[in-house]
Enzyme design. Sequence first.
Site, PDB file in Angstrom:
ATOM      1  N   ASP A   1      -3.789   6.659   1.727  1.00 43.18           N
ATOM      2  CA  ASP A   1      -2.960   5.307   2.490  1.00 43.18           C
ATOM      3  C   ASP A   1      -2.162   4.302   1.585  1.00 43.18           C
ATOM      4  O   ASP A   1      -2.571   3.227   0.180  1.00 43.18           O
ATOM      5  CB  ASP A   1      -4.136   4.620   3.031  1.00 43.18           C
ATOM      6  CG  ASP A   1      -3.496   3.205   3.879  1.00 43.18           C
ATOM      7  OD1 ASP A   1      -2.301   3.294   3.471  1.00 43.18           O
ATOM      8  OD2 ASP A   1      -4.645   2.475   4.396  1.00 43.18           O
TER       9      ASP A   1
ATOM     10  N   ASP B   1      -5.362  -3.356  13.488  1.00 39.38           N
ATOM     11  CA  ASP B   1      -5.395  -2.880  12.100  1.00 39.38           C
ATOM     12  C   ASP B   1      -5.266  -3.971  11.634  1.00 39.38           C
ATOM     13  O   ASP B   1      -3.500  -4.609  11.864  1.00 39.38           O
ATOM     14  CB  ASP B   1      -4.000  -1.646  12.003  1.00 39.38           C
ATOM     15  CG  ASP B   1      -4.274  -0.895  10.816  1.00 39.38           C
ATOM     16  OD1 ASP B   1      -4.350  -1.641   9.664  1.00 39.38           O
ATOM     17  OD2 ASP B   1      -2.571  -0.397   9.993  1.00 39.38           O
TER      18      ASP B   1
ATOM     19  N   LYS C   1      -4.918 -11.233   3.583  1.00 45.39           N
ATOM     20  CA  LYS C   1      -6.146  -9.995   3.429  1.00 45.39           C
ATOM     21  C   LYS C   1      -7.126 -10.524   1.636  1.00 45.39           C
ATOM     22  O   LYS C   1      -8.080 -10.004   2.011  1.00 45.39           O
ATOM     23  CB  LYS C   1      -5.343  -8.743   3.886  1.00 45.39           C
ATOM     24  CG  LYS C   1      -6.698  -8.322   4.485  1.00 45.39           C
ATOM     25  CD  LYS C   1      -6.082  -6.655   4.214  1.00 45.39           C
ATOM     26  CE  LYS C   1      -7.357  -5.639   5.131  1.00 45.39           C
ATOM     27  NZ  LYS C   1      -6.390  -4.188   5.339  1.00 45.39           N
TER      28      LYS C   1
ATOM     29  N   GLU D   1     -10.542   2.248   7.574  1.00 43.13           N
ATOM     30  CA  GLU D   1      -9.524   2.095   7.673  1.00 43.13           C
ATOM     31  C   GLU D   1      -9.383   3.764   7.791  1.00 43.13           C
ATOM     32  O   GLU D   1      -9.352   4.509   9.035  1.00 43.13           O
ATOM     33  CB  GLU D   1      -8.219   1.546   6.813  1.00 43.13           C
ATOM     34  CG  GLU D   1      -8.387   0.035   6.739  1.00 43.13           C
ATOM     35  CD  GLU D   1      -7.171  -1.011   6.160  1.00 43.13           C
ATOM     36  OE1 GLU D   1      -7.205  -0.279   5.106  1.00 43.13           O
ATOM     37  OE2 GLU D   1      -7.766  -2.105   6.708  1.00 43.13           O
TER      38      GLU D   1
END
Length: 621
Positions: free
Chosen positions: A206, A25, A87, A184
Amino acid sequence: MALLQISEPGMSTAPHQHRLAVGIDLGTTNSLIATVRNSIPEVLNDEEGRPLLPSVVRYLANGHAHIGYKAQAEQSNDPKNTIISVKRFMGRGLKDIAYAEHLPYDFHDEPGMVQLKTIAGIKSPVEISAQILATLRQQAEDSLGDDLVGAVITVPAYFDDAQRQATKDAAKLAGLNVLRLLNEPTAAAIAYGLDNASEGTYAVFDLGGGTFDISILKMSKGVFEVLSTGGDSALGGDDFDHRLFCWILQEAKLAPLSDEDTRLLMTKAREAKEILSSKTSTHIDAKLLSGESVHLQIQASTFVEMTQNLVLKTITPCRKALRDAGLSIEDIDGVVLVGGATRMPQVRKAVSELFQTTPLANIDPDKVVALGAAIQANLLAGNRAAGEDWLLLDVIPLSLGIETMGGLAEKVIPRNSTIPCARAQEFTTFKDGQTALAIHVVQGERELVSDCRSLARFELRGIPPMAAGAARIRITYQVDADGLLSVSARELRSGVETSITVKPSYGLADGEVARMLQDSFTSAEGDMKMRALKEEQVEAERILLATQSALSSDAGLLSEAEQSTIAGLMNQVSELTNQNDLDALHAAIKALADGTEEFAARRMDQSVRSALAGKKLDDIS
Ligand code: ADP
Ligand code: MG
């Protein structure tokens, strides 16, 4: 994208041949690496027993880098060389990065992906991410003591092709063999066993450090489909830290702080926030560089109150994602919680109230994505128990097609085909002596090219001149396991060939996919009519060209009266070609075809006669 289970014969391996694969992850705030040992997925901790690696890289003057907790601790002293949340920069140009001017970095705008100027030189987001991935890889190899066969790396469902490609490149740079990129929310669903156990529609909620993502997944007959995604790219646990930080400033009546003291109190705020997820109150104690000190007590209820509107901000994107998927709350069979910030009870309460169900939360929310990725990696590496003889595969979200004459889109690979896949279709030339063919690759469900998304154009050149329709051009579409498309074209008689790699989902957000699908449903009828008309127009052009070409070589076979009749019929077709009257055009084409039947017969006789000239009957029977 969606997932499908298929069995792949002969992929089972004996237990002693266990092949080491990991799931990663690669998070905005924290990254983790996990594997499956003795059939149990587990996160691999670092040597100090910590499961998370903060996604922070600090570059040093000597060219080295500190990664993880060490870099995070040094962030306030050296913000320019300490890269957090890299990211957000993956596969992005400077103009795509929100708040770039407020970030402490020295950006270097490169065409393609933005670069960062650090004390150790110019670094690309791919290199920075590779540092994080290499650290995780080392962590895994230290605890597993073996070489990895490969890794599954997770990406947000909304990541476009450039962002996915950048992630893959980073993994390669870190020496990892990428078995597959995985969305994800799909990884989280896999960790909960929703892939092989349940049919239904799930919401994956999330809330991470700096981003909030909501995805609606549908599971039916073994297929996982992302129906919609949404969220807020500027909402996460950090905002809750900031609220508490402001409260501390106010309660302790502090004067404006230095950067170091700000950082210190932000860390204190985060620690207190995390404690308040499981305790009803906590203390905040700090000694500042300014000489001042802080001694405060805070009740969980006070924290809940001051962060109420942050929690509320998650609700609107959830409703919107449901609406985009064409669903209502009652259609949701379950909710999966992902991200460290969903540990906060007030967030769980809001989610339960909205979806009217207790969310699935028994797997650690900051590990669940890595665990799901590890399960997938284990399967892809060929380790599977009896009865587990299946693979998870993605499908393509929109059909891939080719432009044909008249601006029509011909589907080569229909939507929801499982990948990897390849399909070939044969085409031919339209004109006599045509030596090149323009190939236009499109994506979408609509009949007209102008309503689809253009992916690439290229040309097949060097086709030997032949009569119209004589060339045989095979066009092959091939989509690999990561959704990358390559198209090749080959003329079968001469062997001339050309190919191109295109990126089918480049820049297409899932919302756009949904809209393009919706458009195709609502306009299907109009499209069909338009398609019929276009096809007839192409036919008109073809028959005119063919007749013209026959006349120019063999007009001598016709009387003058016959020639002028045919000319009249041609005129009629040609006049109707650009009008929108399908029936009239169809009739005119038929009249021309009928009117030239005799001419065609005479030409045929003549060519047979000339072919047979000088031959005896014996030679040809
Ligand atoms: P990302 O997906 O962005 O990498 P994570 O899922 O690791 O992020 O979530 C990080 C966030 O979760 C941070 O803001 C962190 O403070 C928060 N968090 C972690 N544990 C807790 C907890 N016990 N209570 C509240 N927030 C927590
Ligand atoms: Mg995350």
